[in-house]
Design a protein around this motif. Structure first.
Motif, PDB file in Angstrom:
ATOM      1  N   HIS A  99      51.676  -9.943  -9.215  1.00 44.13           N
ATOM      2  CA  HIS A  99      51.055  -8.679  -9.645  1.00 44.13           C
ATOM      3  C   HIS A  99      50.945  -8.592 -11.163  1.00 44.13           C
ATOM      4  N   ASP A 100      52.039  -8.898 -11.854  1.00 38.87           N
ATOM      5  CA  ASP A 100      52.046  -8.783 -13.313  1.00 38.87           C
ATOM      6  C   ASP A 100      51.136  -9.821 -13.961  1.00 38.87           C
ATOM      7  N   TYR A 101      51.185 -11.041 -13.430  1.00 38.63           N
ATOM      8  CA  TYR A 101      50.331 -12.098 -13.984  1.00 38.63           C
ATOM      9  C   TYR A 101      48.862 -11.742 -13.807  1.00 38.63           C
ATOM     10  N   MET A 102      48.489 -11.319 -12.610  1.00 39.77           N
ATOM     11  CA  MET A 102      47.076 -11.024 -12.348  1.00 39.77           C
ATOM     12  C   MET A 102      46.582  -9.847 -13.186  1.00 39.77           C
ATOM     13  N   SER A 103      47.369  -8.783 -13.266  1.00 44.33           N
ATOM     14  CA  SER A 103      46.927  -7.619 -14.036  1.00 44.33           C
ATOM     15  C   SER A 103      46.770  -7.972 -15.508  1.00 44.33           C
ATOM     16  N   GLY A 104      47.652  -8.841 -16.014  1.00 45.86           N
ATOM     17  CA  GLY A 104      47.550  -9.254 -17.409  1.00 45.86           C
ATOM     18  C   GLY A 104      46.403 -10.215 -17.649  1.00 45.86           C
ATOM     19  N   MET A 105      46.257 -11.202 -16.767  1.00 45.18           N
ATOM     20  CA  MET A 105      45.216 -12.213 -16.954  1.00 45.18           C
ATOM     21  C   MET A 105      43.817 -11.638 -16.775  1.00 45.18           C
ATOM     22  N   ILE A 106      43.629 -10.794 -15.754  1.00 42.55           N
ATOM     23  CA  ILE A 106      42.294 -10.210 -15.541  1.00 42.55           C
ATOM     24  C   ILE A 106      41.930  -9.293 -16.699  1.00 42.55           C
ATOM     25  N   SER A 107      42.885  -8.506 -17.182  1.00 40.40           N
ATOM     26  CA  SER A 107      42.629  -7.656 -18.342  1.00 40.40           C
ATOM     27  C   SER A 107      42.301  -8.512 -19.557  1.00 40.40           C
ATOM     28  N   LEU A 108      43.010  -9.621 -19.704  1.00 36.25           N
ATOM     29  CA  LEU A 108      42.774 -10.540 -20.815  1.00 36.25           C
ATOM     30  C   LEU A 108      41.334 -11.059 -20.801  1.00 36.25           C
ATOM     31  N   ARG A 109      40.806 -11.265 -19.611  1.00 36.54           N
ATOM     32  CA  ARG A 109      39.444 -11.788 -19.474  1.00 36.54           C
ATOM     33  C   ARG A 109      38.379 -10.689 -19.480  1.00 36.54           C
ATOM     34  N   GLU A 110      38.827  -9.442 -19.490  1.00 35.13           N
ATOM     35  CA  GLU A 110      37.880  -8.325 -19.484  1.00 35.13           C
ATOM     36  C   GLU A 110      38.143  -7.393 -20.663  1.00 35.13           C
ATOM     37  N   ASP A 111      38.267  -8.004 -21.853  1.00 36.05           N
ATOM     38  CA  ASP A 111      38.383  -7.277 -23.125  1.00 36.05           C
ATOM     39  C   ASP A 111      39.622  -6.403 -23.240  1.00 36.05           C
ATOM     40  N   GLY A 112      40.678  -6.717 -22.506  1.00 30.76           N
ATOM     41  CA  GLY A 112      41.904  -5.941 -22.617  1.00 30.76           C
ATOM     42  C   GLY A 112      41.789  -4.550 -22.041  1.00 30.76           C
ATOM     43  N   LYS A 113      40.868  -4.351 -21.101  1.00 30.98           N
ATOM     44  CA  LYS A 113      40.660  -3.030 -20.525  1.00 30.98           C
ATOM     45  C   LYS A 113      41.887  -2.537 -19.760  1.00 30.98           C
ATOM     46  N   SER A 114      42.029  -1.212 -19.693  1.00 34.69           N
ATOM     47  CA  SER A 114      43.109  -0.595 -18.931  1.00 34.69           C
ATOM     48  C   SER A 114      42.970  -0.959 -17.457  1.00 34.69           C
ATOM     49  N   ILE A 115      44.075  -0.877 -16.729  1.00 35.73           N
ATOM     50  CA  ILE A 115      44.077  -1.329 -15.334  1.00 35.73           C
ATOM     51  C   ILE A 115      43.120  -0.515 -14.478  1.00 35.73           C
ATOM     52  N   SER A 116      42.917   0.753 -14.795  1.00 35.31           N
ATOM     53  CA  SER A 116      41.989   1.567 -14.009  1.00 35.31           C
ATOM     54  C   SER A 116      40.570   1.025 -14.125  1.00 35.31           C
ATOM     55  N   GLU A 117      40.183   0.591 -15.335  1.00 39.30           N
ATOM     56  CA  GLU A 117      38.846   0.031 -15.531  1.00 39.30           C
ATOM     57  C   GLU A 117      38.720  -1.318 -14.836  1.00 39.30           C
ATOM     58  N   VAL A 118      39.793  -2.108 -14.864  1.00 42.09           N
ATOM     59  CA  VAL A 118      39.791  -3.413 -14.192  1.00 42.09           C
ATOM     60  C   VAL A 118      39.596  -3.232 -12.692  1.00 42.09           C
ATOM     61  N   VAL A 119      40.367  -2.304 -12.108  1.00 47.38           N
ATOM     62  CA  VAL A 119      40.256  -2.056 -10.666  1.00 47.38           C
ATOM     63  C   VAL A 119      38.853  -1.559 -10.323  1.00 47.38           C
ATOM     64  N   GLY A 120      38.343  -0.614 -11.101  1.00 52.05           N
ATOM     65  CA  GLY A 120      37.011  -0.082 -10.838  1.00 52.05           C
ATOM     66  C   GLY A 120      35.933  -1.136 -10.921  1.00 52.05           C
ATOM     67  N   ASN A 121      36.097  -2.099 -11.810  1.00 48.88           N
ATOM     68  CA  ASN A 121      35.108  -3.157 -11.985  1.00 48.88           C
ATOM     69  C   ASN A 121      34.980  -4.039 -10.748  1.00 48.88           C
ATOM     70  N   HIS A 122      36.070  -4.138  -9.978  1.00 50.43           N
ATOM     71  CA  HIS A 122      36.068  -5.029  -8.821  1.00 50.43           C
ATOM     72  C   HIS A 122      36.133  -4.298  -7.481  1.00 50.43           C
ATOM     73  N   MET A 123      36.483  -3.011  -7.500  1.00 52.19           N
ATOM     74  CA  MET A 123      36.650  -2.264  -6.249  1.00 52.19           C
ATOM     75  C   MET A 123      35.660  -1.114  -6.087  1.00 52.19           C
TER      76      MET A 123
END
Length: 480
Positions: free
Chosen positions: A94-118
């Motif tokens: 969980h921690d690795y994925m949330s950090g790595m995906i954010s890293l690849r998406e301009d450091g966006k907050s987790i809510s924006e990351v989730v919205g981008n894919h869900m």
């Protein structure tokens, strides 16, 4: 002692072996990171890796692996299993994925990351959900240290709450390298040394206490009927095994990492370090009080803060060791609390597209967030902790499903099980808990157990429907 040492070794091997499996799925690249692309001198700032690791550990830990582990220890040494397996296969992933995906998406907050894919609906849910969770976390990490400081100094709790709140206000507004990057690594070291000191006292048999061995039995003093292991223990341990709160903190450090290859030691590594800390404190709870009955009596008499104080003094003495331990328990949660409020500010700034370079813009968001936290600090701590625990694990479940979707669509259908399996498990846990908990629907286990399992299966089937059945292309997410 033997089962404790085996559990400790398993956590270490989990990082050495399983984290490499997860990292291999993501294939870290040499692409520029948000820290170098968007360096703004406030939130996006490249930092040394060792600092990022210690800050991440401090941000995600706080009182979580201490209070949560002590609460989980009421069920006995069987809690070791959840701490170890949860950390390796759920929390670390969980921690690795949330950090790595954010890293690849301009450091966006987790809510924006989730919205981008869900999707847009989940984006709005996550925005609201994340802000609520972060304020609850900030409140928990404000109230806990205030209670401990009150016990140490004899002052009332209220003055300490005010002092901590003022500090939160300052730390939330200042650039990340002003206070956080300068002093938090020291507190991170303090947290580690504290845990090692407690472990040393246990292994050396200080005070004549004997570490109990793991048994596959519910040893909760209230009895298995009133306090079943499933799902109560899994929710109670919270941050010591898997935590949605961590996904709100990972983007903060994703804005400071210089390379993608550093995600494994920073994000997965910090979670394993927290799992080790939780394991030590769970063992300390059942060891120092010679069983779960004594631990429950101590926590009823002085709260979890009182139990922490007793354990520190008992295993490390009243000298420098105990002082260091108490500083770790007081300042580490404070430093998690301010980053919780900081993350809430960043979540709102991403939500409403409010740049945070100017202090006035940061002030506009920080004041109402901290004001709500101040109001919530007047509510009974145990009530806030219960709602935090369930909200926290539900967020972890959502983020794990997001990671499963991301992996399947990005890497052509390969590796998604590392996220889908813990996501299914946490779906069953969180559903079962809210159906039977006092703060939930208070239904009997004869209903909640089968319904929780059914919900977990339904979530998995829904995931398979939108990914596997549609093929790896999905919505055309680009790799990296």
């Amino acid at each position: 002692m033997v089962t404790f040492l085996i559990a400790l070794l398993a956590l270490i091997l989990g990082y050495v072996l399983y984290s490499r499996v997860v990292d291999h799925i993501f294939h870290p690249t040499d692409k520029p990171t948000p820290a170098t692309i968007h360096n703004d001198g406030v939130d996006y700032i490249p930092l040394p890796t060792w600092k990022v690791f210690l800050i991440q550990l401090l941000n995600i830990a706080g009182l979580g692996p201490i209070f949560g582990a002590l609460g989980g220890a009421l069920w006995g040494p069987s809690v070791y299993l959840w701490i170890v397996l949860g950390t390796i296969f759920a929390g670390g992933v969980h921690d690795y994925m949330s950090g790595m995906i954010s890293l690849r998406e301009d450091g966006k907050s987790i809510s924006e990351v989730v919205g981008n894919h869900m999707g847009s609906t989940m984006l709005m849910i996550m925005r609201v959900f994340s802000v609520i969770l972060l304020i609850l976390v900030g409140t928990v990490f404000m109230t806990g240290p205030a209670m401990l400081l009150s016990k140490l100094t004899g002052w009332a709790v209220s003055p300490w709450l005010l002092i901590i709140l003022l500090y939160f206000f300052i730390a939330t507004l200042l650039p990340i390298d002003t206070i956080i990057a300068r002093f938090y690594p020291l507190f991170g070291i303090c947290l580690i040394v504290m845990a090692l000191g407690i472990m040393g006292g246990m292994l050396l048999g200080v005070g004549g206490h004997e570490m109990p061995e793991l048994v596959l039995q519910n040893l909760h003093p209230a009895g298995p009927d009133k306090m079943p292991i499933w799902p109560l223990m899994f929710i109670t341990v919270a941050c010591g095994a898997v935590s949605g709160f961590h996904s709100t903190q990972s983007p903060i450090m994703a804005r400071c990492l210089k390379k993608e290859s550093l995600a494994r030691p920073v994000f997965y590594g910090a979670m394993v370090a927290e799992g080790i800390i939780a394991l030590i404190w769970a063992a300390a709870g059942v060891t120092f009080y010679d069983g779960t009955g004594g631990l429950q009596a101590a926590m009823k008499a002085g709260g979890p803060g009182g139990a922490v104080y007793d354990i520190c003094i008992g295993f490390m003495g009243a000298g420098a060791g105990a002082v260091l331990a108490m500083l770790g328990v007081i300042f580490c949660p404070i430093t998690s609390g301010d980053t919780a409020f900081r993350s809430a500010r960043l979540t709102l700034s991403d939500w409403f597209n409010i740049p945070q370079v100017k202090a006035g813009k940061r002030l506009m968001l920080a004041v109402p967030i901290l004001g709500i936290g101040a109001i919530l600090s007047q509510i009974d701590f145990t009530i806030v902790w219960r709602y935090f625990s369930w909200t926290n694990q539900t967020l972890a479940m959502i983020v794990l499903w997001t990671g499963a979707v991301y992996i399947y669509r990005t890497f052509k259908g390969k590796g998604w099980l590392v996220a889908a399996i813990p996501a299914t498990f946490m779906s069953a846990v969180t559903t079962t808990y809210i159906l039977q908990a006092p703060e939930g629907f208070q239904l009997p286990t004869s209903i909640t157990y089968p319904v929780g399992i059914v919900f977990g299966i339904l979530f998995l089937l829904l995931y398979l429907r939108v990914t596997v059945m549609r093929g790896p292309a999905g919505q055309g997410k680009q790799e990296g």
